[in-house]
Design an enzyme around this catalytic site. Structure first.
Site, mmCIF file in Angstrom:
data_model
loop_
_atom_site.group_PDB
_atom_site.id
_atom_site.type_symbol
_atom_site.label_atom_id
_atom_site.label_comp_id
_atom_site.label_asym_id
_atom_site.label_seq_id
_atom_site.Cartn_x
_atom_site.Cartn_y
_atom_site.Cartn_z
ATOM 1 N N ASP A 52 0.518 -1.025 0.326
ATOM 2 C CA ASP A 52 0.018 0.202 -0.571
ATOM 3 C C ASP A 52 0.505 1.336 0.284
ATOM 4 O O ASP A 52 1.347 1.416 1.134
ATOM 5 C CB ASP A 52 -0.552 0.072 1.212
ATOM 6 C CG ASP A 52 -1.753 1.125 1.783
ATOM 7 O OD1 ASP A 52 -2.770 1.304 0.538
ATOM 8 O OD2 ASP A 52 -1.306 2.061 2.229
ATOM 9 N N TYR A 57 3.613 10.019 -0.453
ATOM 10 C CA TYR A 57 4.375 9.286 0.519
ATOM 11 C C TYR A 57 5.682 9.146 0.114
ATOM 12 O O TYR A 57 7.039 9.534 0.756
ATOM 13 C CB TYR A 57 4.157 7.808 1.271
ATOM 14 C CG TYR A 57 2.278 7.208 1.668
ATOM 15 C CD1 TYR A 57 2.133 8.150 2.044
ATOM 16 C CD2 TYR A 57 2.372 6.151 1.609
ATOM 17 C CE1 TYR A 57 0.846 8.225 2.507
ATOM 18 C CE2 TYR A 57 1.318 6.156 2.326
ATOM 19 C CZ TYR A 57 0.551 6.125 2.702
ATOM 20 O OH TYR A 57 -1.306 6.405 2.407
ATOM 21 N N LYS A 86 -2.454 5.152 -4.100
ATOM 22 C CA LYS A 86 -3.376 6.563 -4.175
ATOM 23 C C LYS A 86 -3.389 8.486 -5.312
ATOM 24 O O LYS A 86 -1.889 8.582 -5.164
ATOM 25 C CB LYS A 86 -3.745 7.337 -2.712
ATOM 26 C CG LYS A 86 -3.606 5.756 -1.775
ATOM 27 C CD LYS A 86 -3.535 6.010 -0.200
ATOM 28 C CE LYS A 86 -3.553 4.385 0.349
ATOM 29 N NZ LYS A 86 -2.415 4.565 0.888
ATOM 30 N N HIS A 117 -7.316 9.197 -2.136
ATOM 31 C CA HIS A 117 -6.826 9.638 -0.971
ATOM 32 C C HIS A 117 -8.138 10.162 -0.122
ATOM 33 O O HIS A 117 -7.624 9.572 1.065
ATOM 34 C CB HIS A 117 -5.945 10.840 -0.910
ATOM 35 C CG HIS A 117 -4.487 9.772 0.156
ATOM 36 N ND1 HIS A 117 -3.440 9.244 -0.233
ATOM 37 C CD2 HIS A 117 -4.809 9.240 1.334
ATOM 38 C CE1 HIS A 117 -2.983 9.398 1.205
ATOM 39 N NE2 HIS A 117 -3.885 9.279 1.641
HETATM 40 N N1 LIG Z 1 -5.719 6.966 3.622
HETATM 41 C C1 LIG Z 1 -4.913 7.263 4.670
HETATM 42 O O1 LIG Z 1 -5.180 8.002 4.416
HETATM 43 C C2 LIG Z 1 -4.010 6.970 5.342
HETATM 44 C C3 LIG Z 1 -3.796 7.053 6.401
HETATM 45 C C4 LIG Z 1 -2.604 6.987 7.220
HETATM 46 C C5 LIG Z 1 -2.432 5.701 7.076
HETATM 47 N N2 LIG Z 1 -2.327 5.335 5.880
HETATM 48 C C6 LIG Z 1 -1.881 3.834 5.322
HETATM 49 O O2 LIG Z 1 -1.754 2.570 6.101
HETATM 50 C C7 LIG Z 1 -0.525 2.364 6.868
HETATM 51 C C8 LIG Z 1 -0.113 2.233 8.491
HETATM 52 O O3 LIG Z 1 -0.274 2.859 9.324
HETATM 53 P P1 LIG Z 1 0.706 4.041 10.046
HETATM 54 O O4 LIG Z 1 1.515 4.241 8.761
HETATM 55 O O5 LIG Z 1 -0.149 4.991 10.363
HETATM 56 O O6 LIG Z 1 0.421 3.116 11.126
HETATM 57 P P2 LIG Z 1 0.605 2.012 12.028
HETATM 58 O O7 LIG Z 1 1.033 0.697 10.649
HETATM 59 O O8 LIG Z 1 -0.635 1.387 12.377
HETATM 60 O O9 LIG Z 1 1.895 1.707 13.046
HETATM 61 C C9 LIG Z 1 3.203 1.994 12.339
HETATM 62 C C10 LIG Z 1 4.105 1.845 13.745
HETATM 63 O O10 LIG Z 1 3.773 1.037 14.435
HETATM 64 C C11 LIG Z 1 5.526 0.174 14.405
HETATM 65 N N3 LIG Z 1 5.357 -1.863 14.585
HETATM 66 C C12 LIG Z 1 5.084 -2.196 13.453
HETATM 67 N N4 LIG Z 1 4.908 -3.469 13.600
HETATM 68 C C13 LIG Z 1 5.069 -3.456 14.839
HETATM 69 C C14 LIG Z 1 5.455 -4.753 16.251
HETATM 70 N N5 LIG Z 1 5.223 -5.526 15.577
HETATM 71 N N6 LIG Z 1 5.704 -4.148 17.024
HETATM 72 C C15 LIG Z 1 5.839 -3.005 17.611
HETATM 73 N N7 LIG Z 1 5.957 -1.172 16.643
HETATM 74 C C16 LIG Z 1 5.326 -1.905 15.568
HETATM 75 C C17 LIG Z 1 6.445 1.169 13.249
HETATM 76 O O11 LIG Z 1 7.469 0.479 13.800
HETATM 77 P P3 LIG Z 1 8.811 0.228 13.047
HETATM 78 O O12 LIG Z 1 8.776 1.041 11.430
HETATM 79 O O13 LIG Z 1 10.223 0.108 13.518
HETATM 80 O O14 LIG Z 1 8.461 -1.227 13.308
HETATM 81 C C18 LIG Z 1 6.034 1.989 12.686
HETATM 82 O O15 LIG Z 1 5.837 2.843 14.464
HETATM 83 C C19 LIG Z 1 0.236 3.517 6.157
HETATM 84 O O16 LIG Z 1 1.360 2.954 5.896
HETATM 85 C C20 LIG Z 1 -0.262 3.747 5.386
HETATM 86 O O17 LIG Z 1 0.247 2.577 3.931
HETATM 87 C C21 LIG Z 1 -3.442 5.495 4.943
#
Ligand SMILES: NC(=O)c1ccc[n+]([C@@H]2O[C@H](COP(=O)([O-])OP(=O)(O)OC[C@H]3O[C@@H](n4cnc5c(N)ncnc54)[C@H](OP(=O)(O)O)[C@@H]3O)[C@@H](O)[C@H]2O)c1
Length: 315
Positions: A52, A57, A86, A117
């Site tokens: 994704d 990004y 997106k 998006h």
């Molecule tokens: N459509 C939209 O508007 C929108 C908005 C926000 C996000 N997104 C998408 O959703 C994805 C995920 O959301 P997000 O990036 O906000 O955050 P998330 O996946 O909820 O959390 C990411 C965080 O969790 C940590 N992490 C991951 N696995 C872990 C584990 N097993 N143990 C401990 N820590 C862990 C990562 O650190 P490490 O890297 O050190 O593992 C990072 O700091 C984004 O990357 C993006 O692709 C879309």
């Protein structure tokens, strides 16, 4: 505990195409984007088949580099992967250009899924770059639904280049308008979703209309705060699973997609085991956020959409 990987679970979209339920999230803050190349390589080698990303990004180039190496090494072929990108609201009036730029950076000739998006429109400057004022995107006076209509036209013209289209950050009233005024139902609505923000009404509305919900920030975004939720820790103990596995299985066992992010190659190589959460477990996870709702992604520019549980304390 089962050692079956949850990464093999697939869900059928409303156009008949199957998508791996767990996508690798690739948003990363300024400076960390180059690490996405190794993250994608480790993730695909560890069994992830869905990536994704998004124009905004700044990670598509690094994903493209990883894909080129994975294809050259014979690890996977293009058709083994499901790639989502997106269209940012600055491209609201010309999603085709955004898609072509994304394809070029990714080094591929088709996308499995293109999402609008946000249901917003932003202005561009004379060179077509985002117009910024004090570091903020400047709202345009266009209609956000025009972007969806243009995506429909592109999809109808060439569904080999764009195999599916969907939306992101739509609420029920926005989906209602889309369903009333256009003739293609989005395959997916990607929204913030986790036990602290279960969005039960939106999930039910979407299901009733054939739209799969995809959870973003499933771990609570930066620093993964939801790993410490007591209900998550309790279920992790019950199933001898990790808290991250509980948070991801919460979605896939509910028939939703989820996009967890990591650039930690050791974590990515391990993937996520399937955890046999029961209907009662899923209910308890929903109940956590019904009782104590918390939204982690509160971007200032998005406030006008009118999301519930908006926190003014967050940037
Ligand atoms: N459509 C939209 O508007 C929108 C908005 C926000 C996000 N997104 C998408 O959703 C994805 C995920 O959301 P997000 O990036 O906000 O955050 P998330 O996946 O909820 O959390 C990411 C965080 O969790 C940590 N992490 C991951 N696995 C872990 C584990 N097993 N143990 C401990 N820590 C862990 C990562 O650190 P490490 O890297 O050190 O593992 C990072 O700091 C984004 O990357 C993006 O692709 C879309």
């Amino acid at each position: 505990m089962s050692t079956e990987s949850a990464l093999t679970i697939k869900l059928k979209l409303n156009n008949g195409i199957e998508a791996p339920a767990i996508a690798l999230g690739t948003y990363n803050s300024e400076g960390l984007q180059p690490k996405v190349k190794d993250a994608v390589k480790a993730a695909v080698k560890g069994g992830y088949r869905h990536i994704d990303t998004a124009w905004i990004y700044g990670t598509e180039t690094y994903i493209g580099e990883a894909l080129a190496e994975l294809f050259a090494e014979g690890v996977v072929k293009r058709e083994d992967l499901f790639i989502t990108t997106k269209v940012w609201p600055t491209h609201w009036n010309d999603p085709s250009k955004s898609i072509d730029e994304s394809l070029k950076r990714l080094g591929i000739d088709y996308l499995d899924l293109v999402l609008q998006h946000w249901p917003l429109t932003f202005k561009v400057d004379a060179d077509g770059n985002p117009l910024m004022n004090d570091g903020q995107f400047v709202p345009d006076d266009g209609d956000y639904l025009d972007t969806w209509k243009k995506l429909i036209a592109l999809y109808k013209k060439d569904n080999k280049k764009i195999r599916s289209i969907g939306v992101s950050n739509y609420t029920i009233p926005y989906l209602e308008r889309l369903l009333k005024e256009t003739d293609i139902v989005p395959v997916v609505n990607q929204v913030e979703l986790h036990p602290s923000l279960p969005q039960v009404d939106l999930v039910k509305f979407s299901k009733d209309h054939g739209i799969l919900t995809e959870a973003f920030s499933p771990l609570g975004s930066r620093g993964a705060p939801l790993l410490k939720l007591p209900i998550v820790e309790t279920l992790a103990k019950k199933y001898d699973a990790s808290p991250a596995e509980i948070l991801i299985n919460y979605h896939v066992k509910s028939g939703r997609l989820a996009a967890p992010r990591s650039i930690n190659t050791e974590r990515l190589a391990k993937g996520f085991n399937s955890v046999p959460l029961t209907a009662d477990d899923l209910k308890s996870l929903d109940q956590e956020g019904i009782d104590h709702p918390k939204r982690y992604v509160n971007m200032g520019f998005a406030k006008s959409v009118g999301y519930e549980n908006w926190s003014e304390d967050k940037p």
